[in-house]
Scaffold this motif. Structure first.
Motif, PDB file in Angstrom:
ATOM      1  N   GLU A 422       0.827  -1.207   0.000  1.00 46.18           N
ATOM      2  CA  GLU A 422       0.000   0.000   0.000  1.00 46.18           C
ATOM      3  C   GLU A 422       0.865   1.262   0.000  1.00 46.18           C
ATOM      4  N   TYR A 423       1.993   1.202   0.695  1.00 45.53           N
ATOM      5  CA  TYR A 423       2.877   2.376   0.748  1.00 45.53           C
ATOM      6  C   TYR A 423       3.634   2.560  -0.565  1.00 45.53           C
ATOM      7  N   PHE A 424       4.293   1.511  -1.034  1.00 42.57           N
ATOM      8  CA  PHE A 424       5.196   1.652  -2.175  1.00 42.57           C
ATOM      9  C   PHE A 424       4.476   1.782  -3.521  1.00 42.57           C
ATOM     10  N   LYS A 425       3.233   1.347  -3.597  1.00 38.16           N
ATOM     11  CA  LYS A 425       2.526   1.551  -4.868  1.00 38.16           C
ATOM     12  C   LYS A 425       2.289   3.049  -5.094  1.00 38.16           C
ATOM     13  N   GLU A 426       2.257   3.820  -3.996  1.00 39.44           N
ATOM     14  CA  GLU A 426       2.129   5.270  -4.090  1.00 39.44           C
ATOM     15  C   GLU A 426       3.488   5.973  -4.116  1.00 39.44           C
ATOM     16  N   ALA A 427       4.478   5.373  -3.453  1.00 42.56           N
ATOM     17  CA  ALA A 427       5.775   6.046  -3.338  1.00 42.56           C
ATOM     18  C   ALA A 427       6.916   5.038  -3.454  1.00 42.56           C
ATOM     19  N   PRO A 428       7.125   4.466  -4.636  1.00 44.81           N
ATOM     20  CA  PRO A 428       8.225   3.495  -4.804  1.00 44.81           C
ATOM     21  C   PRO A 428       9.578   4.151  -4.632  1.00 44.81           C
ATOM     22  N   LEU A 429      10.576   3.342  -4.340  1.00 47.03           N
ATOM     23  CA  LEU A 429      11.928   3.872  -4.159  1.00 47.03           C
ATOM     24  C   LEU A 429      12.580   4.217  -5.495  1.00 47.03           C
ATOM     25  N   ILE A 430      12.111   3.606  -6.548  1.00 47.25           N
ATOM     26  CA  ILE A 430      12.614   3.893  -7.895  1.00 47.25           C
ATOM     27  C   ILE A 430      11.417   4.241  -8.774  1.00 47.25           C
ATOM     28  N   GLU A 431      11.519   5.334  -9.505  1.00 46.06           N
ATOM     29  CA  GLU A 431      10.428   5.757 -10.387  1.00 46.06           C
ATOM     30  C   GLU A 431      10.114   4.649 -11.384  1.00 46.06           C
ATOM     31  N   GLY A 432       8.847   4.283 -11.459  1.00 43.80           N
ATOM     32  CA  GLY A 432       8.425   3.264 -12.417  1.00 43.80           C
ATOM     33  C   GLY A 432       8.639   1.844 -11.953  1.00 43.80           C
ATOM     34  N   ALA A 433       9.037   1.653 -10.673  1.00 44.47           N
ATOM     35  CA  ALA A 433       9.264   0.304 -10.152  1.00 44.47           C
ATOM     36  C   ALA A 433       7.970  -0.504 -10.192  1.00 44.47           C
ATOM     37  N   ASN A 434       8.097  -1.791 -10.480  1.00 47.35           N
ATOM     38  CA  ASN A 434       6.938  -2.674 -10.572  1.00 47.35           C
ATOM     39  C   ASN A 434       6.597  -3.188  -9.173  1.00 47.35           C
ATOM     40  N   ILE A 435       5.680  -2.528  -8.491  1.00 46.97           N
ATOM     41  CA  ILE A 435       5.288  -2.917  -7.144  1.00 46.97           C
ATOM     42  C   ILE A 435       4.019  -3.748  -7.230  1.00 46.97           C
ATOM     43  N   SER A 436       4.129  -5.021  -6.915  1.00 48.69           N
ATOM     44  CA  SER A 436       2.969  -5.916  -6.954  1.00 48.69           C
ATOM     45  C   SER A 436       2.864  -6.640  -5.615  1.00 48.69           C
ATOM     46  N   ARG A 437       1.692  -7.203  -5.361  1.00 48.25           N
ATOM     47  CA  ARG A 437       1.536  -7.991  -4.128  1.00 48.25           C
ATOM     48  C   ARG A 437       2.415  -9.231  -4.206  1.00 48.25           C
ATOM     49  N   VAL A 438       2.987  -9.584  -3.085  1.00 48.91           N
ATOM     50  CA  VAL A 438       3.958 -10.681  -3.034  1.00 48.91           C
ATOM     51  C   VAL A 438       3.260 -12.038  -3.053  1.00 48.91           C
ATOM     52  N   LYS A 439       3.826 -12.961  -3.803  1.00 46.84           N
ATOM     53  CA  LYS A 439       3.399 -14.355  -3.777  1.00 46.84           C
ATOM     54  C   LYS A 439       4.346 -15.121  -2.851  1.00 46.84           C
ATOM     55  N   PHE A 440       3.795 -15.889  -1.932  1.00 49.17           N
ATOM     56  CA  PHE A 440       4.601 -16.607  -0.948  1.00 49.17           C
ATOM     57  C   PHE A 440       4.762 -18.073  -1.362  1.00 49.17           C
ATOM     58  N   PHE A 441       5.952 -18.601  -1.119  1.00 48.71           N
ATOM     59  CA  PHE A 441       6.257 -20.000  -1.430  1.00 48.71           C
ATOM     60  C   PHE A 441       6.937 -20.668  -0.249  1.00 48.71           C
ATOM     61  N   ASP A 442       6.660 -21.968  -0.072  1.00 51.21           N
ATOM     62  CA  ASP A 442       7.390 -22.743   0.925  1.00 51.21           C
ATOM     63  C   ASP A 442       8.335 -23.756   0.289  1.00 51.21           C
ATOM     64  N   ASP A 443       8.376 -23.758  -1.043  1.00 54.32           N
ATOM     65  CA  ASP A 443       9.331 -24.574  -1.793  1.00 54.32           C
ATOM     66  C   ASP A 443      10.295 -23.628  -2.502  1.00 54.32           C
ATOM     67  N   PHE A 444      11.582 -23.771  -2.211  1.00 54.45           N
ATOM     68  CA  PHE A 444      12.546 -22.797  -2.713  1.00 54.45           C
ATOM     69  C   PHE A 444      12.680 -22.837  -4.229  1.00 54.45           C
ATOM     70  N   GLU A 445      12.641 -24.012  -4.817  1.00 51.08           N
ATOM     71  CA  GLU A 445      12.786 -24.107  -6.274  1.00 51.08           C
ATOM     72  C   GLU A 445      11.613 -23.438  -6.983  1.00 51.08           C
ATOM     73  N   GLU A 446      10.409 -23.670  -6.485  1.00 53.32           N
ATOM     74  CA  GLU A 446       9.238 -23.025  -7.092  1.00 53.32           C
ATOM     75  C   GLU A 446       9.301 -21.514  -6.897  1.00 53.32           C
TER      76      GLU A 446
END
Length: 543
Positions: A422-446
Motif C-alpha cells: 500500500e505504501y510503495f505503490k504510491e511512493a516506490p523507491l525507484i520511479e516506475g518500479a513494478n510494485i505488486s503484491r507478493v506471492k509466498f512459497f514454501d518450496d525454494f525451487e518453485e
C-alpha cells in the motif's frame, strides 16, 4: 509450493585473541531534505507529515501536559525508575550502536542519572571524543535533549557523559589504569550491548566478540565496588529452533541436548588453521557448519547463545539480567518516530521490495515477523534495571526478559508485505518500479522459478544479454536474502513475554507513559506506513 497469502563447572582455557577487527559503523549525521515521494504520500495523511516536521514527537510541551494530567493516585507507586537512577553511574558498552545510543539518550533525557561511562573503540582519547561527538552527541536522536537544555546542553553533557577509550576484545577491555580505577570506584550498573550482529560473519570473529568479550566484561564487573546489576543484551533467537511458546528461562550450559560445549568450540577455533588464501571463507563455512550441527540457523545465533552461557557461568554473586530482543527496528515514538541507524534485519527486504525486486518471497505468510521498535527495547532495559536494582536481591538464576511481539501483538509476513504494498505503490523507491503484491512459497525451487520469471517479465519481450544478466543478478540477490532470513520466514517458536507483562502491571501510570514498554500499543499498519518506512528513507536511504 505457492502458499496462500490470505491473513489468517565450565572450564575456560587461556584466552587467545582472535582478529576481531573493529565493529563500529561511522555515520554522517545530517538532516535530510524531505523526500518528494514521502511528501506525496504524506499529503494524504497529515499525521504522517507531522511526525517528520517536528524535532520531537510528541512535542515536549505535550508530554509535560499529558504527564501532569495523570492521576497521581493510580493504585501503586510503581517500580521507582526515577528514584533508582537518581545519581546512579552507568557503564555502557556498544553505545555507538542502535540500541546503546537510544538507551543513553533516554537515560539523559528522562532520568537524573549520574555519570555515564561509554566504552568507545578508538586509538586515543581525542579519537574517542571525536566519535562521541560525531556518532552520539551530534546525532538527530538527541534533538529533543538539545531542545530541553538549549544553550546549556554542552555543559550538561560534559558533566554526564564520559568517553572511555577501550575495546571489549582486548585484555582489561583495552582501558587505561585511570579509567579502570574510576569505573571500579563509581559504577553502579553495567549495560553490555556491544556485539557483532552479522549473521554470517567469520566464526572466530563472532566468538571473540560475542562469547569471549562478554566474559571479559563480566570479569571486570566482579571487580567493581558498587555494582548492583549487570544487564546483558542478547537476542530472542538464541532459542530459535525450538517449537511452541518459549518461556523466559536461562540457557543451560551445553544446550538442551547437551551437544554444545563452549570450551570445545573455543578449542576447535584455537586449533583451526587454514593454508588457503581465503581464510574468511574458511571460518564462515566452519561457523555455519557448527551452527547447523548444534541446532542453530546462523553462526550469530550460536555465538549469542554461548555468550549467555558463559556470562551466567562465571557471574558468581553478580545480579544478572538477560534481555532478549527479537528483530529491532526504528523508534516507534520517542524521541524521534522512525529514527534508525543503518539498515537492520528486515530493512534490506523493505528496500528491495520498494525497488520492485520482490514479486515473490520464500516464507510462510502466516508466521509472525517478530519486530520490536528500538525505543521499546530501550525502555524495557531501563525499567527492568530499576525494578531489579531496587530489590537488592541476588537471584540464583539470571532473570530473562523476552522483548518480542509474536504473542502479544503479532504482525505476520503477509501483513507486513501488505502494508508495504500500500505504501510503495504510491511512493516506490525507484520511479516506475513494478510494485505488486507478493506471492509466498514454501518450496525454494518453485519460489526461485516464479521470482526469475516475474523479474524477467517486467523487462518485456525485447531483452538483450545485458538485461538477462541484470535480471539474474537481482533474482540471485533476493534468493540470498530469503536464505539469510529463512529462520524468520518459517519461525517455529513464539516468545513468551510474561516478565514484561508483569513489569507493565507493576509500573505506575506515569512510568507507563514516560517509559512505554507495552507492544500492544503499536498499530503495525501505522508503524510501517507512517513511521518506519518514511524514517528509513529519511535517515538511511536518502543520506
Amino acid at each position: 509450493m505457492l502458499v496462500s497469502a490470505a491473513p489468517t563447572s565450565f572450564f575456560y582455557p587461556p584466552i587467545k585473541r582472535f582478529s576481531a577487527g573493529k565493529y563500529c559503523t561511522k555515520t554522517n549525521l545530517q538532516f535530510a531534505a524531505n523526500h518528494p515521494k514521502i511528501n506525496a504520500f504524506s499529503s494524504k495523511n497529515e499525521q504522517t507529515h507531522s511526525l517528520f516536521t517536528s524535532c520531537c514527537h510528541p512535542p515536549a510541551s505535550q508530554l509535560k501536559a499529558a504527564a501532569a494530567a495523570l492521576d497521581p493516585q493510580d493504585g501503586h507507586a510503581g517500580i521507582g525508575i526515577l528514584e533508582f537512577f537518581q545519581g546512579k553511574n552507568i557503564f555502557v558498552t556498544g553505545a555507538t550502536g542502535l540500541l546503546g545510543k537510544v538507551v543513553v539518550e533516554k537515560l539523559l533525557r528522562s532520568t537524573s542519572v549520574g555519570k555515564i561511562y561509554l566504552l568507545i573503540n578508538a586509538k586515543d582519547k581525542e579519537a574517542a571524543f571525536d566519535r562521541l561527538n560525531c556518532e552520539i552527541l551530534n546525532s538527530e536522536l538527541l534533538a529533543c535533549l538539545k531542545e530541553k537544555y538549549g544553550k546549556s546542553f554542552g555543559a550538561f553533557v560534559k558533566a554526564k557523559v564520559i568517553a572511555v577509550v577501550g575495546d571489549i576484545c582486548e585484555p582489561k577491555l583495552g582501558m587505561d589504569y585511570e579509567s579502570i580505577e574510576a569505573i571500579r570506584k563509581d559504577v553502579n550498573v553495567i549495560i553490555h550491548s556491544a556485539a557483532c550482529t552479522t549473521f554470517n560473519e567469520r566464526y572466530d570473529l563472532l566468538v571473540d566478540t560475542n562469547v569471549i568479550a562478554p566474559q571479559r566484561v563480566m570479569r571486570f564487573a566482579k571487580t567493581c565496588n558498587k555494582l548492583q546489576l549487570f544487564a546483558h543484551v542478547s537476542t530472542a533467537y538464541v532459542t530459535e529452533r525450538r517449537e511452541g511458546v518459549i518461556l523466559e528461562k536461562p540457557l543451560m550450559m551445553g544446550g538442551e541436548d547437551g551437544k554444545l560445549d563452549v570450551a570445545d568450540e573455543i578449542s576447535l577455533l584455537l586449533k583451526s588453521s587454514t593454508n588457503t588464501i581465503d581464510a574468511t571463507n574458511f571460518f564462515k563455512k566452519l561457523g555455519q557448519h557448527r551452527a547447523e550441527m548444534l541446532g542453530w540457523s546462523t553462526t550469530y545465533q550460536l555465538s549469542k547463545a554461548m555468550g549467555e552461557m558463559v556470562v551466567n557461568e562465571i557471574r558468581g554473586d553478580v545480579p544478572l539480567l538477560i534481555i532478549r530482543p527479537a528483530i529491532i527496528e526504528s523508534c516507534h515514538n520517542q524521541p524521534l518516530p522512525g529514527w534508525i541507524q543503518g539498515m537492520r534485519v528486515f530493512d534490506p527486504v523493505v528496500v528491495s521490495y520498494g525497488k520492485g525486486m520482490i514479486p515473490a518471497y520464500f516464507a510462510n505468510p502466516h508466521v509472525p515477523l517478530d519486530i520490536i521498535p528500538v525505543d521499546l527495547v530501550a525502555n524495557i532495559t531501563i525499567a527492568v534495571i530499576a525494578k531489579h536494582g531496587n530489590t537488592h536481591v541476588t537471584a540464583a538464576q539470571p532473570t530473562i526478559y523476552h522483548v518480542a511481539s509474536s504473542l502479544q501483538n503479532p504482525v505476520t509476513w503477509f501483513d507486513a508485505f501488505e502494508y508495504l504494498y500500500e505504501y510503495f505503490k504510491e511512493a516506490p523507491l525507484i520511479e516506475g518500479a513494478n510494485i505488486s503484491r507478493v506471492k509466498f512459497f514454501d518450496d525454494f525451487e518453485e519460489f526461485s522459478k516464479c521470482l526469475r520469471g516475474e523479474i524477467m517479465r517486467h523487462y518485456g519481450a525485447n531483452v538483450d544479454r545485458k538485461m538477462v544478466r541484470q535480471c539474474n543478478a537481482k533474482a540471485t540477490y533476493v534468493e540470498q536474502l530469503c536464505k539469510m532470513y529463512e529462520f524468520a520466514g518459517f519461525l517455529k517458536p513464539r516468545y513468551h513475554t510474561g516478565n514484561v507483562q508483569k513489569l507493565t502491571e507493576e509500573m505506575s501510570k506515569e512510568e507507563q507513559f514516560n517509559f512505554d514498554v507495552d507492544v500492544k500499543n503499536i498499530n503495525w499498519k501505522k508503524y510501517f506506513q507512517e513511521i518506519h518506512v518514511p524514517g528509513l528513507r529519511k535517515y538511511v536511504i536518502d543520506r
